[in-house]
Design an enzyme around this catalytic site. Structure first.
Site, PDB file in Angstrom:
ATOM      1  N   LEU A  53       0.861  -1.172   0.000  1.00  0.00           N
ATOM      2  CA  LEU A  53       0.000   0.000   0.000  1.00  0.00           C
ATOM      3  C   LEU A  53       0.902   1.228   0.000  1.00  0.00           C
ATOM      4  CD1 LEU A  53      -2.627  -0.931   2.776  1.00  0.00           C
ATOM      5  CD2 LEU A  53      -2.962  -1.052   0.298  1.00  0.00           C
ATOM      6  N   ASP A  54       0.442   2.291  -0.624  1.00  0.00           N
ATOM      7  CA  ASP A  54       1.204   3.535  -0.572  1.00  0.00           C
ATOM      8  C   ASP A  54       1.420   3.949   0.875  1.00  0.00           C
ATOM      9  OD1 ASP A  54       1.087   3.612  -3.316  1.00  0.00           O
ATOM     10  OD2 ASP A  54      -0.598   5.014  -3.382  1.00  0.00           O
ATOM     11  N   ARG A  55       2.485   4.691   1.104  1.00  0.00           N
ATOM     12  CA  ARG A  55       2.784   5.167   2.462  1.00  0.00           C
ATOM     13  C   ARG A  55       1.578   5.872   3.087  1.00  0.00           C
ATOM     14  NH1 ARG A  55       7.642   9.399   3.489  1.00  0.00           N
ATOM     15  NH2 ARG A  55       8.824   7.663   2.602  1.00  0.00           N
TER      16      ARG A  55
END
Length: 245
Positions: A53-55
């Site tokens: 997942l993106d940060r």
């Protein structure tokens, strides 16, 4: 410690908070904490990443307990066998529903690669108009959307809603800084409002279908309550306890 959503002999799933990287990357060497490292220390054994997942994105993050299961799961992601469901708060009033079929261009670190096919389905669940000026407008409109990505390209959901100009609030790279600033200044919301709420798949060992749900983070739950949207979200992602936040 990370919130564990599911665990068996083959997997462990956690609810990743906003701002936490999944694992160490070349562009974030300075970061000292990563979800993979934290969970390994928390559980005391080796784990394998199967997706990311993106940060800035919160929600369901799945790890495998063996390299064999990890390989099977990565393949399932690549073959689009994993069901994914997100919620996002975006700028403006979106159409009631729609499909975004638009190739995603690689980020500047991979600009030599060709655009990749990408498809995202969405459904509007609620709208709100705030009496807060943003830019040249005296009020600001937002939508809560349910998002189902058919493909899994990097930053796909963020780029697709930017393509529609319904920018996801809190998106510093692909979003609208004026709305991000308003949410930060007026609503005390500094986070990307994109949450991976559900991951569904056939267990590669037991062959049973399973779903892992992640409650929305406190900041997003607070905003959904303030905007009158708590009743449109299922209890699995907006438990009754969230109403008091």
């Amino acid at each position: 410690m990370l919130e564990i959503l599911f665990e068996d002999d083959y997997y462990v799933a956690v609810n990743k908070p906003n701002g936490l990287l999944v694992h160490r990357t070349r562009i974030a060497e300075e970061k000292k904490e990563f979800a993979l490292q934290i969970l390994r220390d928390q559980l005391g054994y080796h784990l394998f990443t199967v997706h990311r997942l993106d940060r800035g994105t919160s929600g369901v993050l799945l790890f495998a307990k063996s390299s064999k299961v990890a390989t099977l799961t990565v393949k399932a992601f690549e073959e689009r066998q994993m069901e994914k469901l997100y919620y996002a708060i975006v700028r403006g009033y979106t159409p009631p529903e729609g499909t975004i079929d638009n190739p995603v261009k690689p980020d500047k670190d991979h600009k030599h690669k060709a655009p990749q096919d990408a498809i995202t389905h969405y459904k509007q669940l609620g709208t709100v108009e705030l009496a807060i000026p943003v830019g040249r407008y005296q009020t600001a409109r937002y939508s809560l959307v349910q998002v189902v990505p058919e493909t899994g390209r990097m930053h796909q959901i963020r780029k697709h809603f930017a393509h529609l100009r319904h920018y996801i609030v809190g998106d510093k790279r692909h979003g609208d800084w004026r709305h991000n600033k308003m949410f930060f200044d007026e609503l005390q919301s500094p986070f990307l409002l994109l949450h991976a709420a559900m991951l569904g798949f056939e267990h590669p060992v037991t062959k049973q279908y399973m779903e892992v749900h992640a409650p929305v983070p406190q900041n997003m739950a607070r905003l959904c309550t303030q905007f009158g949207w708590k009743d449109v979200l299922p209890a699995a992602v907006f438990p009754p306890a969230s109403e008091a936040l």
